[in-house]
Design a protein around this motif. Structure first.
Motif, PDB file in Angstrom:
ATOM      1  N   LEU A 140     -33.428 -36.805 -23.448  1.00  0.00           N
ATOM      2  CA  LEU A 140     -33.710 -37.909 -24.214  1.00  0.00           C
ATOM      3  C   LEU A 140     -34.648 -37.260 -25.247  1.00  0.00           C
ATOM      4  N   GLY A 141     -34.777 -35.784 -24.976  1.00  0.00           N
ATOM      5  CA  GLY A 141     -35.776 -35.069 -26.053  1.00  0.00           C
ATOM      6  C   GLY A 141     -37.212 -35.533 -26.051  1.00  0.00           C
ATOM      7  N   MET A 142     -37.685 -35.950 -24.799  1.00  0.00           N
ATOM      8  CA  MET A 142     -38.989 -36.456 -24.458  1.00  0.00           C
ATOM      9  C   MET A 142     -40.103 -35.301 -24.212  1.00  0.00           C
ATOM     10  N   LEU A 143     -39.583 -34.152 -24.098  1.00  0.00           N
ATOM     11  CA  LEU A 143     -40.548 -33.049 -23.256  1.00  0.00           C
ATOM     12  C   LEU A 143     -41.438 -33.026 -24.468  1.00  0.00           C
ATOM     13  N   ASN A 144     -42.514 -32.667 -23.904  1.00  0.00           N
ATOM     14  CA  ASN A 144     -43.842 -32.333 -24.950  1.00  0.00           C
ATOM     15  C   ASN A 144     -44.156 -33.550 -25.926  1.00  0.00           C
ATOM     16  N   SER A 145     -44.062 -34.658 -25.152  1.00  0.00           N
ATOM     17  CA  SER A 145     -44.562 -36.093 -25.850  1.00  0.00           C
ATOM     18  C   SER A 145     -45.194 -36.843 -24.711  1.00  0.00           C
ATOM     19  N   TYR A 146     -46.024 -37.866 -25.571  1.00  0.00           N
ATOM     20  CA  TYR A 146     -46.621 -38.803 -24.512  1.00  0.00           C
ATOM     21  C   TYR A 146     -45.760 -39.621 -23.856  1.00  0.00           C
ATOM     22  N   TRP A 147     -44.715 -40.089 -24.551  1.00  0.00           N
ATOM     23  CA  TRP A 147     -43.614 -40.844 -23.835  1.00  0.00           C
ATOM     24  C   TRP A 147     -43.073 -40.088 -22.653  1.00  0.00           C
ATOM     25  N   GLY A 148     -42.587 -38.791 -22.905  1.00  0.00           N
ATOM     26  CA  GLY A 148     -42.016 -37.889 -21.892  1.00  0.00           C
ATOM     27  C   GLY A 148     -43.172 -37.890 -20.564  1.00  0.00           C
ATOM     28  N   LEU A 149     -44.333 -37.896 -20.769  1.00  0.00           N
ATOM     29  CA  LEU A 149     -45.391 -37.838 -19.864  1.00  0.00           C
ATOM     30  C   LEU A 149     -45.668 -39.265 -19.026  1.00  0.00           C
ATOM     31  N   SER A 150     -45.311 -40.375 -19.706  1.00  0.00           N
ATOM     32  CA  SER A 150     -45.699 -41.389 -19.093  1.00  0.00           C
ATOM     33  C   SER A 150     -44.539 -42.171 -18.631  1.00  0.00           C
ATOM     34  N   ILE A 151     -43.386 -42.364 -19.420  1.00  0.00           N
ATOM     35  CA  ILE A 151     -42.444 -43.203 -19.225  1.00  0.00           C
ATOM     36  C   ILE A 151     -42.010 -43.530 -17.786  1.00  0.00           C
ATOM     37  N   PRO A 152     -41.621 -41.970 -17.228  1.00  0.00           N
ATOM     38  CA  PRO A 152     -40.840 -41.914 -15.943  1.00  0.00           C
ATOM     39  C   PRO A 152     -41.966 -42.313 -14.930  1.00  0.00           C
ATOM     40  N   LEU A 153     -43.180 -42.503 -15.299  1.00  0.00           N
ATOM     41  CA  LEU A 153     -44.197 -42.733 -14.087  1.00  0.00           C
ATOM     42  C   LEU A 153     -44.360 -44.195 -14.029  1.00  0.00           C
ATOM     43  N   ILE A 154     -43.855 -44.964 -15.178  1.00  0.00           N
ATOM     44  CA  ILE A 154     -44.343 -46.460 -15.399  1.00  0.00           C
ATOM     45  C   ILE A 154     -43.750 -47.347 -14.490  1.00  0.00           C
ATOM     46  N   ALA A 155     -42.487 -47.358 -13.968  1.00  0.00           N
ATOM     47  CA  ALA A 155     -41.747 -48.161 -12.818  1.00  0.00           C
ATOM     48  C   ALA A 155     -42.681 -48.195 -11.693  1.00  0.00           C
ATOM     49  N   SER A 156     -43.282 -49.367 -11.015  1.00  0.00           N
ATOM     50  CA  SER A 156     -44.028 -49.419 -10.007  1.00  0.00           C
ATOM     51  C   SER A 156     -43.596 -50.387  -9.032  1.00  0.00           C
ATOM     52  N   ALA A 157     -43.210 -49.857  -7.843  1.00  0.00           N
ATOM     53  CA  ALA A 157     -42.928 -50.957  -6.930  1.00  0.00           C
ATOM     54  C   ALA A 157     -44.299 -51.563  -6.250  1.00  0.00           C
ATOM     55  N   THR A 158     -45.061 -50.793  -6.189  1.00  0.00           N
ATOM     56  CA  THR A 158     -46.439 -51.299  -5.550  1.00  0.00           C
ATOM     57  C   THR A 158     -47.115 -52.272  -6.307  1.00  0.00           C
ATOM     58  N   ALA A 159     -47.188 -52.253  -7.719  1.00  0.00           N
ATOM     59  CA  ALA A 159     -47.865 -53.105  -8.310  1.00  0.00           C
ATOM     60  C   ALA A 159     -46.921 -54.447  -8.224  1.00  0.00           C
ATOM     61  N   THR A 160     -45.453 -54.456  -8.567  1.00  0.00           N
ATOM     62  CA  THR A 160     -44.667 -55.395  -8.498  1.00  0.00           C
ATOM     63  C   THR A 160     -44.824 -56.196  -7.213  1.00  0.00           C
ATOM     64  N   PHE A 161     -44.857 -55.537  -6.162  1.00  0.00           N
ATOM     65  CA  PHE A 161     -44.960 -56.101  -4.867  1.00  0.00           C
ATOM     66  C   PHE A 161     -46.260 -56.829  -4.858  1.00  0.00           C
ATOM     67  N   LEU A 162     -47.449 -56.217  -5.088  1.00  0.00           N
ATOM     68  CA  LEU A 162     -48.746 -57.088  -5.181  1.00  0.00           C
ATOM     69  C   LEU A 162     -48.860 -58.201  -5.959  1.00  0.00           C
ATOM     70  N   PHE A 163     -48.057 -58.030  -7.225  1.00  0.00           N
ATOM     71  CA  PHE A 163     -48.018 -59.380  -7.968  1.00  0.00           C
ATOM     72  C   PHE A 163     -47.290 -60.155  -7.379  1.00  0.00           C
ATOM     73  N   ARG A 164     -46.230 -59.807  -6.953  1.00  0.00           N
ATOM     74  CA  ARG A 164     -45.216 -60.873  -6.247  1.00  0.00           C
ATOM     75  C   ARG A 164     -45.970 -61.828  -5.139  1.00  0.00           C
ATOM     76  N   GLN A 165     -46.852 -60.877  -4.304  1.00  0.00           N
ATOM     77  CA  GLN A 165     -47.442 -61.588  -3.158  1.00  0.00           C
ATOM     78  C   GLN A 165     -48.654 -62.519  -4.014  1.00  0.00           C
ATOM     79  N   PHE A 166     -49.191 -62.076  -5.026  1.00  0.00           N
ATOM     80  CA  PHE A 166     -50.312 -63.048  -5.592  1.00  0.00           C
ATOM     81  C   PHE A 166     -49.573 -64.207  -6.099  1.00  0.00           C
ATOM     82  N   PHE A 167     -48.511 -64.115  -6.884  1.00  0.00           N
ATOM     83  CA  PHE A 167     -47.917 -65.263  -7.334  1.00  0.00           C
ATOM     84  C   PHE A 167     -47.260 -66.498  -6.333  1.00  0.00           C
TER      85      PHE A 167
END
Ligand code: ATP
Ligand code: MG
Lengths: 282, 348
Positions: A140-167
């Motif tokens: 995707l041409g995202m090497l050496n960019s902020y997007w490349g640094l962050s996007i692959p780490l964004i999906a989060s099962a932990t947070a989804t699970f926590l918010f699900r429990q709270f909701f």
């Protein structure tokens, strides 16, 4: 609770103090080490009292950087780390709030299936999927960019699970009252659910910010342009990069500086926790 | 303000539970209808179908002159008061009241006017800046009422709104809600399982059983002429005594001239007397099992002779009876309720 038990209290404090000492000691050593002259560590004795080179060391790290320390100036690396950690934390929270909202409040087909898919990704941290993820980011041409640094780490099962429990603890009647009051799903989310989740969001933010800040392997892989180095990998480069002995006093000064932003985030967010704890919203 | 017509309403839950079957009811403009029935009889389900919180799987629902089957709650022009109030915990009382109006796009000045008016009607003016958690249960209840009032809806829907209050407050709020409803003349549907609430608040009472209507009528109609054994047992406290005709015949005291098919006789506890009345009456012999003084009135539990049938008597004051002693109870014949036990219906 056992009250007025002198020995119990003594023991509890003893354990706490020992625990704190064990945790704090390395931090203390780092702090002390960052105040000594370059040669101190080569003598093999670790000083336990502050030295006199604090200002000198820190100004070297902050203003001069690579020229004589083997790393870029710390300011840019701190900024890169900050941007990455912010993007990860905000992105994770935004996405997991929305997915938890969908899973809890909408009866769509394969809802349970999707929930389990998300849940299963818990078992796939970055390190496990690092090769294919790298491939995707590179394509995707995202090497050496902020997007490349962050996007692959964004999906989060932990947070989804926590918010699900709270909701799920938010009473059904609340949703119904909002429906009678004419709030559609997104309005309910924005006006009711989000404000109720503030404490959880603050907690998640701290955890996820630190998670993002501490990323090491991933930034090491996707950046080879100095402009995108993060501070955690920068430290590693300082240790291994220079051809002579590592400049421990500068490394330690960098470590101390690198530890500051997460501490600031915790201190700032702590007010929200305490608020959340003292005035229960439900 | 509107007439509400339920025409053959049914509800089958996705799991196959038939919660409401073929309920038809014509609610006049400004009328207060109270739904009562045992737990699980479908009261909440029916109310929520009217509110739009539960889909309608059969029949048509008309509010005003619109068929509203497919409409969202907010489009039905109704307001609902929930059992646990469902106030928005992060909003001030003012915003709780104003939220629905803002969503409707009512302008600011009008919102202010309506909130102030509702607040003064309910005496919550001084709490407008507080959050719900800083209010007592009774005050929360008022705020929940206020949220319904400001909407100025065609109908109020209440699902056991007083069940979380203590007994004294419950009476007070009951009176206030009824007064308010009469003053505003807003059509209301009120669910409760407290029969005192039901009897005192209703213009007409609807007794539900197993998802069906048992009887509809004014509280006095239901009390003095229950159409079924179920209603007879459900309305009135202590519950109506039901005596098997076979027992009366065996004892040789079966009254003549009962409607044909009668095999069960109902007598209200307060229609049983300790002294014989002048008109034709029934005399029952038994022993006193327990005397229960309850302030202004007393309850005597009597076991009829030659049977283990318990009978409850309600007497004003504290009667001179001793537990274990024999007693004779008298009931005027025209105060008896004749039923057929097979059909469960009144015979005349
Ligand atoms: N979501 C649901 N899915 C399936 N069955 C349901 C659901 N909600 C209620 N029921 C069933 O429908 C029937 C009626 O329930 P409902 O809540 O209307 O009773 P109720 O008269 O309000 O009782 P209560 O006095 O206890 O509140 C019950 O048998 C209940 O088990
Ligand atoms: Mg109910």
């Amino acid at each position: 609770m056992v009250e007025n038990d002198r020995w119990g209290i003594f023991l509890a404090h003893l354990i706490l103090i020992v625990g704190v000492a064990i945790v704090v000691f390395p931090v203390y050593v780092a702090l002390i080490a960052s105040t000594h002259a370059p040669g101190t560590f080569l003598q093999g004795v670790m000083p336990l009292l502050p030295g006199s080179h604090a200002i000198e060391n820190y100004s070297t790290v902050i203003f001069e950087g690579r020229s004589n320390a083997g790393a870029p100036p710390i300011g840019l690396m701190l900024w890169n780390s900050f941007v990455m950690a912010m993007m990860i934390a905000v992105g994770k929270i935004a996405i997991s709030l929305l997915s938890a909202f969908a899973i809890v409040y909408f009866r769509f087909r394969f809802r349970i299936f999707f929930f389990w898919i998300i849940f299963i990704t818990l078992m796939l941290p970055v390190e496990v999927r690092i090769v294919p993820t790298y491939q995707v980011v590179a394509n995707l041409g995202m090497l050496n960019s902020y997007w490349g640094l962050s996007i692959p780490l964004i999906a989060s099962a932990t947070a989804t699970f926590l918010f699900r429990q709270f909701f799920m603890t938010v009473p059904e009647e609340m949703l119904e009252a909002a429906r009678v009051d004419g709030a559609g799903p997104l309005k309910f989310f924005k006006d009711i659910l989000l404000p109720l989740s503030v404490t959880n969001i603050a907690a998640m933010f701290v955890i996820m910010f630190i998670y993002g800040w501490n990323q090491y392997l991933w930034p090491l892989l996707v950046t080879n342009d100095e402009a995108y180095y993060t501070v955690v990998m920068g430290i590693q480069r300082m240790v291994t990069g220079a051809d002579s002995e590592p400049l421990w006093h500068l490394v330690m000064a960098t470590v101390v500086l690198a530890a500051l932003p997460p501490i600031l985030v915790i201190l700032f967010m702590q007010r929200l926790f305490v608020k959340g704890l003292t005035e229960t919203e439900k | 303000m509107a007439r509400i017509v339920l025409d053959g309403l049914s509800k089958v839950y996705p799991g196959g539970v038939q919660a409401v079957s073929d309920v038809s009811l014509d609610i006049a403009d400004g009328e207060m209808i109270v739904l009562v029935g045992p737990s699980g009889c479908g009261k909440s389900t029916l109310l929520r179908m009217v509110a739009g919180l539960e889909t309608i799987t059969g029949g048509t629902l008309t509010i005003g002159d619109r068929v509203v089957n497919g409409l969202e709650p907010a489009q039905r022009d109704i307001a609902m008061v929930f059992q646990n109030y469902a106030l928005y915990p992060h909003m001030t009382v003012y915003n709780n009241l104003a939220y629905g109006l803002r969503n409707q796009g009512v302008d600011k000045a009008e919102i202010e006017r309506r909130v102030q008016e509702a607040a003064s009607m309910l005496q919550i003016g001084e709490y407008l800046d507080r959050k719900p958690r800083n209010l007592s249960g009774g005050q929360r209840q008022r705020v929940a009422m206020g949220r319904a009032l400001v909407r100025e809806p065609a109908a109020f829907l209440f699902d056991e709104p007083l069940s979380n209050l203590d007994a004294k407050l419950r009476v007070q709020m009951r009176v206030e809600i009824r007064q308010l409803q009469k003053r505003l003349k807003t059509t209301s549907l009120y669910v409760t399982h407290d029969q005192l609430e039901a009897l005192t608040m209703a213009d007409r009472l609807v007794v539900l059983n197993g998802g069906r209507i048992e009887q509809v009528g004014t509280p006095m109609e239901l009390y003095s002429k229950p159409a079924t054994v179920f209603v007879a047992g459900f309305i009135g406290s202590p519950a109506m005594n039901l005596i098997d005709m076979a027992y009366l015949r065996d004892s040789g005291i079966a009254p003549q001239a009962l409607p044909s098919g009668t095999d069960l006789i109902g007598v209200r506890p307060d229609e049983l007397l300790l002294t014989a009345p002048a008109e034709p009456h029934l005399a029952l012999n038994g022993t006193v099992a327990l005397l229960e003084p309850a302030g202004a009135e007393s309850h005597i539990y009597v076991t009829l002779g030659g049977s283990d049938q318990p009978i409850t008597v309600r007497i004003a004051g504290l009667p001179q009876v001793t537990e274990g002693a024999p007693i004779t109870l008298y009931a005027a014949l025209d105060g008896l309720h004749p039923f057929n036990s097979a059909s469960g219906r009144r015979t005349g």
